[in-house]
Design a protein around this motif. Structure first.
Motif, PDB file in Angstrom:
ATOM      1  N   ASP A 294       0.864  -1.167   0.000  1.00 45.42           N
ATOM      2  CA  ASP A 294       0.000   0.000   0.000  1.00 45.42           C
ATOM      3  C   ASP A 294       0.908   1.227   0.000  1.00 45.42           C
ATOM      4  OD1 ASP A 294      -1.431   2.290   1.090  1.00 45.42           O
ATOM      5  OD2 ASP A 294      -3.033   0.900   1.625  1.00 45.42           O
ATOM      6  N   ARG A 295       0.916   1.973  -1.102  1.00 43.75           N
ATOM      7  CA  ARG A 295       1.872   3.070  -1.271  1.00 43.75           C
ATOM      8  C   ARG A 295       1.771   4.108  -0.160  1.00 43.75           C
ATOM      9  NH1 ARG A 295       1.814   8.176  -3.624  1.00 43.75           N
ATOM     10  NH2 ARG A 295       3.845   8.852  -4.464  1.00 43.75           N
ATOM     11  N   LYS A 296       0.583   4.626   0.085  1.00 40.25           N
ATOM     12  CA  LYS A 296       0.443   5.697   1.077  1.00 40.25           C
ATOM     13  C   LYS A 296       0.865   5.231   2.460  1.00 40.25           C
ATOM     14  CE  LYS A 296      -3.030   8.567   0.893  1.00 40.25           C
ATOM     15  NZ  LYS A 296      -4.395   9.152   0.989  1.00 40.25           N
ATOM     16  N   ARG A 297       0.416   4.046   2.856  1.00 36.04           N
ATOM     17  CA  ARG A 297       0.776   3.540   4.183  1.00 36.04           C
ATOM     18  C   ARG A 297       2.285   3.313   4.294  1.00 36.04           C
ATOM     19  NH1 ARG A 297      -2.487  -1.419   6.343  1.00 36.04           N
ATOM     20  NH2 ARG A 297      -1.136  -0.916   8.124  1.00 36.04           N
ATOM     21  N   ALA A 298       2.907   2.833   3.225  1.00 37.10           N
ATOM     22  CA  ALA A 298       4.350   2.587   3.260  1.00 37.10           C
ATOM     23  C   ALA A 298       5.132   3.889   3.360  1.00 37.10           C
ATOM     24  CB  ALA A 298       4.776   1.808   2.019  1.00 37.10           C
ATOM     25  N   VAL A 299       4.691   4.900   2.621  1.00 38.79           N
ATOM     26  CA  VAL A 299       5.359   6.210   2.690  1.00 38.79           C
ATOM     27  C   VAL A 299       5.261   6.773   4.097  1.00 38.79           C
ATOM     28  CG1 VAL A 299       5.250   8.604   1.906  1.00 38.79           C
ATOM     29  CG2 VAL A 299       5.035   6.745   0.244  1.00 38.79           C
ATOM     30  N   VAL A 300       4.064   6.794   4.642  1.00 41.70           N
ATOM     31  CA  VAL A 300       3.859   7.346   5.983  1.00 41.70           C
ATOM     32  C   VAL A 300       4.658   6.567   7.022  1.00 41.70           C
ATOM     33  CG1 VAL A 300       2.154   7.745   7.800  1.00 41.70           C
ATOM     34  CG2 VAL A 300       1.592   8.293   5.414  1.00 41.70           C
ATOM     35  N   GLU A 301       4.597   5.261   6.947  1.00 39.89           N
ATOM     36  CA  GLU A 301       5.296   4.427   7.932  1.00 39.89           C
ATOM     37  C   GLU A 301       6.802   4.628   7.862  1.00 39.89           C
ATOM     38  OE1 GLU A 301       5.860  -0.337   8.958  1.00 39.89           O
ATOM     39  OE2 GLU A 301       4.080   0.344   7.861  1.00 39.89           O
ATOM     40  N   SER A 302       7.330   4.737   6.651  1.00 42.87           N
ATOM     41  CA  SER A 302       8.782   4.891   6.499  1.00 42.87           C
ATOM     42  C   SER A 302       9.260   6.215   7.083  1.00 42.87           C
ATOM     43  CB  SER A 302       9.179   4.781   5.029  1.00 42.87           C
ATOM     44  OG  SER A 302       8.659   5.856   4.257  1.00 42.87           O
ATOM     45  N   VAL A 303       8.525   7.285   6.838  1.00 42.14           N
ATOM     46  CA  VAL A 303       8.924   8.590   7.370  1.00 42.14           C
ATOM     47  C   VAL A 303       8.696   8.650   8.881  1.00 42.14           C
ATOM     48  CG1 VAL A 303       8.512  11.086   7.283  1.00 42.14           C
ATOM     49  CG2 VAL A 303       8.517   9.741   5.167  1.00 42.14           C
ATOM     50  N   ARG A 304       7.608   8.078   9.332  1.00 41.37           N
ATOM     51  CA  ARG A 304       7.360   8.054  10.781  1.00 41.37           C
ATOM     52  C   ARG A 304       8.451   7.268  11.503  1.00 41.37           C
ATOM     53  NH1 ARG A 304       1.801   6.768  11.318  1.00 41.37           N
ATOM     54  NH2 ARG A 304       1.294   8.933  11.786  1.00 41.37           N
TER      55      ARG A 304
END
Length: 332
Positions: A294-304
């Protein structure tokens, strides 16, 4: 029959609803904690896509203001500019040319930003040298540390004159922070800040970036960038840079060096940033394009995760998009 004992302590209570999870969240994302790297290419009239970094472009001087306006509107904290010159030479002369692409782009960016975000510049010679190294070479073809410092000083002064508010010293030369700080202060630029790329590792994750700046690198940078196996050395470099006058220190890459980031954050007296590099970006984009994550979840999780490890700010190519998600409440 003996009944199964019920747990007295139930951590799951604090995960029951989105509102409760948000209330007790330990790590929050804010648009102002994001910095957007931008590539500006000389001699083009429109933005050009970068094949290995879907969604990222080489900007023209005409397309740059719009990208900055979009970042500012989203609340992004700053932009980091990288120049892509038409011609290169052994000394990286374009880096110190007042009319060189990076210095011109800085003036354009300052006008476009109008104080809404911090305009920052990459201070390194690799984009400007025909051999692709971060410094000048000696007669044996090795990077000459002290001769390179002289070029960094000249580059720093030109960037400051062009309006850069924060100089990103990314070359990993010994003594670079002290040399640049002394020169800036002597020339009256006491208010120009220094971001030291303190723990910059010789990483495999820089590949797409080299496409973005059309790198001409011959060989590798292992004689000046850090060995990926070394943890203590990353902290040592950060401490040295702080002692030399760095206003901010950084760990790069971010995702594979969260231990180093945590070490630096625990010890640092100045803000600590991290760079989510091109390879990290490209991997998530590629996996998402195949439908594997899931692109959005992966982006958010990686930055968090980078923020959780101790980064006060994150350089990421998703900065503007992520800032929009944060503002719209789409990161839970």
């Amino acid at each position: 029959m003996r009944s199964t004992p019920r747990p007295v302590i139930r951590p799951r209570r604090l995960r029951e609803t989105p509102a409760l999870r948000r209330l007790v969240s330990e790590t929050r994302l804010h648009p102002a904690d994001l910095v957007l790297p931008l590539f500006v290419r000389e001699g083009v009239t429109e933005a050009l896509p970068i094949a290995s970094m879907p969604g990222v472009v080489q900007h023209s001087l005409d397309s740059l203001p719009r990208a900055i306006a979009e970042a500012a509107e989203a609340g992004v904290g700053g932009v980091m500019l990288f120049g892509v010159p038409e011609t290169r030479d052994a000394r990286g002369s374009g880096a110190t040319d007042p009319n060189g692409i990076l210095n011109v782009a800085t003036r354009v960016a300052r006008e476009a930003a109008d104080g809404a975000l911090v305009v920052q510049t990459d201070l390194c010679l690799d984009e400007f040298t025909d051999h692709g190294h971060c410094g000048v070479l000696d007669a044996e073809g090795r990077v000459d540390n002290d001769a390179t410092l002289e070029r960094y000083v000249a580059m720093a002064l030109e960037q400051a004159r062009s309006g850069s508010e924060l100089l990103g010293l990314s070359g990993m030369m010994d003594g670079q922070v002290a040399a640049v700080r002394e020169a800036l202060d002597a020339d009256g630029f006491t208010g120009t800040a220094i971001l030291a790329y303190s723990a910059k590792y010789a990483s495999a994750f820089y590949g797409p970036f080299r496409d973005a700046v059309e790198s001409t690198l011959e060989g590798d940078r292992r004689t000046y960038q850090l060995d990926p196996g070394n943890r203590r050395e990353g902290l040592r470099e950060a401490v040295l840079d702080i002692e030399e006058g760095a206003d901010v220190v950084m760990v790069k890459p971010a995702g594979s060096y969260l231990d180093v980031l945590a070490d630096v954050a625990a010890a640092s007296e100045v803000p600590v940033w991290a760079y989510q590099v091109s390879g990290e970006y490209a991997m998530i984009e590629a996996a998402a394009a195949h439908g594997w994550i899931d692109r959005k979840r992966a982006v958010v999780e990686s930055v968090r995760g980078i923020r959780r490890a101790g980064a006060d700010a994150v350089l990421t190519y998703w900065a503007t998009e992520l800032a929009g998600w944060i503002r719209n409440g789409e990161t839970e």
